[in-house]
Every structure is written in C-alpha cells, then in structure tokens.
Scaffold this motif. Structure first.
Motif, mmCIF file in Angstrom:
data_model
loop_
_atom_site.group_PDB
_atom_site.id
_atom_site.type_symbol
_atom_site.label_atom_id
_atom_site.label_comp_id
_atom_site.label_asym_id
_atom_site.label_seq_id
_atom_site.Cartn_x
_atom_site.Cartn_y
_atom_site.Cartn_z
ATOM 1 N N LEU A 105 0.807 -1.222 0.000
ATOM 2 C CA LEU A 105 0.000 0.000 0.000
ATOM 3 C C LEU A 105 0.842 1.275 0.000
ATOM 4 O O LEU A 105 0.382 2.331 0.399
ATOM 5 N N GLU A 106 2.116 1.160 -0.394
ATOM 6 C CA GLU A 106 2.908 2.380 -0.522
ATOM 7 C C GLU A 106 3.772 2.416 -1.788
ATOM 8 O O GLU A 106 4.849 3.009 -1.787
ATOM 9 N N ALA A 107 3.301 1.807 -2.851
ATOM 10 C CA ALA A 107 3.955 1.900 -4.161
ATOM 11 C C ALA A 107 5.399 1.416 -4.136
ATOM 12 O O ALA A 107 6.233 1.894 -4.891
ATOM 13 N N GLU A 108 5.698 0.488 -3.245
ATOM 14 C CA GLU A 108 7.060 -0.035 -3.143
ATOM 15 C C GLU A 108 7.208 -1.384 -3.839
ATOM 16 O O GLU A 108 8.259 -1.695 -4.376
ATOM 17 N N GLY A 127 4.863 -3.224 -6.065
ATOM 18 C CA GLY A 127 4.423 -3.409 -7.439
ATOM 19 C C GLY A 127 3.420 -4.534 -7.690
ATOM 20 O O GLY A 127 2.999 -4.721 -8.824
ATOM 21 N N THR A 166 0.161 -3.546 -9.585
ATOM 22 C CA THR A 166 0.314 -2.811 -10.843
ATOM 23 C C THR A 166 -0.791 -3.133 -11.854
ATOM 24 O O THR A 166 -1.106 -4.302 -12.092
ATOM 25 N N ALA A 203 1.887 1.419 -16.884
ATOM 26 C CA ALA A 203 1.880 0.765 -15.578
ATOM 27 C C ALA A 203 1.814 1.797 -14.460
ATOM 28 O O ALA A 203 2.570 2.772 -14.448
ATOM 29 N N VAL A 204 0.900 1.565 -13.510
ATOM 30 C CA VAL A 204 0.770 2.432 -12.327
ATOM 31 C C VAL A 204 0.458 1.551 -11.117
ATOM 32 O O VAL A 204 0.033 0.404 -11.270
ATOM 33 N N ASN A 205 0.667 2.096 -9.927
ATOM 34 C CA ASN A 205 0.363 1.383 -8.698
ATOM 35 C C ASN A 205 -1.087 1.659 -8.298
ATOM 36 O O ASN A 205 -1.411 2.780 -7.907
ATOM 37 N N CYS A 254 -2.645 0.840 -5.726
ATOM 38 C CA CYS A 254 -2.850 1.026 -4.280
ATOM 39 C C CYS A 254 -2.832 2.482 -3.875
ATOM 40 O O CYS A 254 -3.275 2.832 -2.788
ATOM 41 N N THR A 287 3.679 -4.949 -15.432
ATOM 42 C CA THR A 287 4.824 -4.037 -15.508
ATOM 43 C C THR A 287 5.613 -4.285 -16.790
ATOM 44 O O THR A 287 5.987 -3.353 -17.511
ATOM 45 N N ALA A 315 12.150 -2.570 -11.978
ATOM 46 C CA ALA A 315 12.680 -2.269 -10.636
ATOM 47 C C ALA A 315 11.574 -1.961 -9.631
ATOM 48 O O ALA A 315 11.749 -2.173 -8.437
ATOM 49 N N GLY A 316 10.441 -1.489 -10.115
ATOM 50 C CA GLY A 316 9.348 -1.138 -9.207
ATOM 51 C C GLY A 316 8.454 -2.307 -8.845
ATOM 52 O O GLY A 316 7.414 -2.117 -8.205
ATOM 53 N N THR A 317 8.832 -3.514 -9.252
ATOM 54 C CA THR A 317 8.024 -4.690 -8.949
ATOM 55 C C THR A 317 8.928 -5.766 -8.357
ATOM 56 O O THR A 317 9.850 -6.246 -9.017
#
Lengths: 164, 292
Positions: A42-45, A47, A50, A57-59, A61, A110, A133-135
C-alpha cells in the motif's frame, strides 16, 4: 459517502457506487472480483498491485478509484483473451519465471507496459532490469523473469524486422 | 477514514474548492507521496481536489532558448522527452531515478516541488537550472525563483489555495548533470544527490556555475560559496575539487537509518566533483559537437 462511478476495465464498462477513499485496487478486487491484482504494501514499493492506466503501468494502491473515471484500465486478467495466454505469459512459462507466483500478475503488467513502450526496439538486459525495478519478487532472483521479458522483446523486435 | 473526492474542471474551480474545504483538504496530482502518507496514517486527508486531469498542464514546450514545463508533466515524460534530454540533461537524469516505472508514470514535477522533501530529486536540479516557478492563486499569478518556494522540510511558501502551474527553465543547460547516491540503484530515496550547471564565456572561463545538493539540509541546498568561487575561473580538476570541499562544508546533514552525517558530507563532496566533471564534459561536447 458513496458516489456513482463508471470504470472501464479490460474493455468492459462497469457502473459502480464507491466512496471517495476507495482505491482503484480495492474497487478492482472488492467490487469487480478481479483478484489477479494483488494487495500488499500500500505504498507503491512492491508493485504487486500494478495495472495499466491508459496503457501505462501504475500502482493501483495509491490511486483513488474516482481518479480513474473515463480512463482505460487493464488488469492481468485483461492481458489475454479468455481461455488463452498472451505471448508474454507464455514466455514466463517457457522460461520457468514463476515460483510462488504472488508477484507475477504485477510483474506481467509491468513488463507489458515496458514492451509496449519499447515498441519493437531491440531490448537491452539492463534496461529490462530497470523497467521492472518497481516490482519486487522475493523468490526467483529475477534472472528467469528477465530472461522471459527479454525473449519476448527479442521476438517482437524480430517480428518488426520481418514486417519491413 | 472517509475522504471526499473532488474533480474540478478548471484551475479557478480547484482554488475555490480548496478555499472552501480548508485544512484537511489537499491538492492531488500524482499522489505518489500524498496517498502513501495517507495509507500509512501519517497524514489526515479529509478531502482531495484532483488536479491530475486538468488539461494542458502536462505540456513541455520551448520558451525562448529554454523550456516551459507544465506542473503536471510526469517524471516519465521528463525522462524521455528529447528536448529535456538535450537542453536540461540533469532534469532527465533526476526524473529517471524517481521510484520505479509505475511511480514515474504518476509522479509530477509540480508535486515534487510542492511536497518539499529535502531528498527530492528534481528540486536540486531546478535550483541548479535557476528555474522559475509559476504559481496561480486567488489573487493572480506570480513567478518566483524556485529557491523562494522552499521553506524547510515538507514546507513551502505556497499559500493555501495556490497552485503551481508551470516551471520555466529560462536558459538552455546543456552543461548540466545530476548524480544520486542511494543504498541501491533503483527505488531508493537519495542518501545525497547533487545537481550542477555550468556556462562558459567566449574565452572558455566559467561564466556561471550553479550547484545544489539534496538530503544534506532541511531543504534542497544551494552552495553559493562554491558558485561564487568558480565564477571567472578556468574549469579544471583542481577547481572542481575545491568546489567539492566547499559543498562538503556547506552541508548540514543529519544521521538517520540511511546514512551517517559524516558519510553524507563525504558524498556531498564526491558527487559534486563528479557532477561538475560530467557537466563540463557535456558542455564541451555540446560546443564542439564531439560526444562526451
């Protein structure tokens, strides 16, 4: 207070009633039953939540459902037609890129966003790693996931040359 | 906790809503900080005014020799835009290391400024590029140097209903560079970052040098001593080393979970020297046409 909301998800239009604080993630999972999109940090860490918003691609949450009115949302369920798998999903299977599987829906979405942006250009392995990297995946060490995405990018690149 | 969602169709309507709804109401752009703080329970968000769909505010367009960037331009757009990469390479570099791809598809330049994190990545760049910020408020528009907006950790001089609409980069900054040190390569808040911009005169001497650091003070920090020291000098490794020492001395970092204050001071020096060297190479390449 609930308010009416029209959401376009995987090519289908849904009329919902959701409150202002409802995230897109909760609307997808709780209202539409699309539980392929996972819920975790729940903090876009991490992924796992996604989705594609107008193809990017977006988060989900940290997006409010009401922010997404009138925009095109694609979840992992929308990557392929029912009963079939997308080429990227097939590449994940061929390369053994899945272990526990929890991150895989987010990873596929992603990677799809990256491939769409790549638009047939030749892939670069470092670029693939940067793109995902974001997932986070805590099982595989990423090698096979990167193999699968790279293979699909190479296939799309070859297809573009053939089309010339 | 309940949250009232508002989507204005104009800037005027957005300002009116914000004035009516008061303290617990927040402007929402990319949401990549606000929504996280809310999810963590660190920020009370009773209402949001969604700016993210306001039309035309995400454009990147020429402004004289420089650029005019809408406050809603996403990090991903700044990272990939050809004009930004040529005219302000430092800005493209900073945008590229904000979060993962998902966050860069959402996070906006205006949001990065308004959020006023001391570790923001694009803010030191805007300082080094001598950017102006265009702000619209109930009483009209004002255009202020970016430094005047920064008031401390998480604080700006923006009035309650004021909205950042544009960022102006008045001059091309081909000789600019941004470097960031984190504990890992991606998805990381800066331990220290550094942005520099160099301009040379006809004799090859430094006409203007600008240097700003992130995560070494309660806000992004301009190292004015180093800027003044370099002016009129010939660029050289020794000069850049001397500037790096001044950057280290100007830093007032804290120790926290990411790094000690001593290590941050060390990084301020190392990143400054490397960024100046890189910026100089780029400037030479841009002037001679020979790639750096």
């Amino acid at each position: 207070m609930k308010a009416p909301l029209t959401l376009d998800v995987n090519g289908m239009r849904h009329e919902l009633e959701v409150s202002g604080e409802t995230t897109l993630l909760d609307a997808l999972r709780e209202e539409l039953g699309l539980t392929g999109t996972k819920k975790n940090c729940l903090e876009a860490e991490c992924g796992v939540c996604t989705v594609l918003l107008d193809g990017k691609a977006v988060n989900s949450c940290i997006l409010l459902a009401h922010q997404c009115e009138g925009r095109n949302i694609t979840t992992v369920e929308g990557l392929a037609r029912p009963g079939s798998l997308s080429p990227l999903q097939q590449a994940f299977i061929q390369h053994g890129a899945v272990q526990c599987g929890f991150c895989i829906p987010g990873m596929l979405v992603t990677a799809q966003s990256y491939l769409d942006e790549l638009d047939g250009r030749a892939p670069d392995r470092d670029e693939v790693r940067e793109a995902i990297a974001g997932t986070l995946c805590r099982c595989t060490g990423y090698s096979k996931i990167v193999d699968a995405i790279e293979a699909e990018a190479l296939r799309l690149n070859a297809a573009r040359w053939e089309a010339c | 906790m309940p949250l009232n969602f508002h989507r204005p169709s104009s800037l005027r309507e957005a300002m009116d809503l914000k004035q009516d709804l008061g303290e617990a109401c927040h402007f929402l752009a990319g949401g990549t900080d606000l929504m996280i703080q809310r999810n963590r329970g660190r920020k009370i968000v009773g209402a949001v005014v969604d700016l993210s769909r306001l039309r035309g505010l995400d454009r990147i367009e020429p402004l004289g020799d420089g650029l005019r960037i809408g406050a809603l331009a996403r990090m991903r757009a700044l990272e990939t835009d050809e004009r930004v990469r040529i005219l302000a390479p430092a800005l493209a570099e900073a945008a590229r290391v904000v979060g993962g791809a998902q966050v860069r598809h959402m996070a906006t330049l205006g949001g990065n400024i308004a959020n006023a994190s001391p570790a923001a990545d694009t803010v030191p760049v805007l300082l080094a590029l001598a950017a102006f910020v265009v702000v619209l408020g109930p009483n009209g528009e004002r255009r202020v140097p970016i430094a005047e907006l920064l008031a401390g950790r998480g604080r700006t001089t923006l009035q309650a209903a004021e909205i950042i609409t544009h960022v102006e980069l008045p001059r091309p900054a081909r000789g600019s560079a941004f470097l960031k040190a984190g504990r890992r390569k991606a998805m990381e808040i800066a331990v220290v970052n550094a942005a520099v911009s160099l301009e040379l005169d006809a004799k090859g001497l430094i006409h203007a040098a600008r240097l700003a650091l992130g995560a070494v003070a309660d806000r992004s920090l301009v190292v004015a001593d180093a800027e003044a020291m370099m002016r009129g000098q010939a660029p050289s490794p020794e000069l850049f080393k001397a500037a790096a020492t001044l950057a280290r001395d100007a830093s007032r970092p804290i120790s926290d979970v990411r790094a000690s204050a001593d290590y941050r001071r060390h990084l301020a020096s190392v990143l400054t020297e490397r960024a100046l060297t890189l910026a100089h190479k780029r400037l030479v390449a841009a002037t001679t046409g020979i790639p750096a």
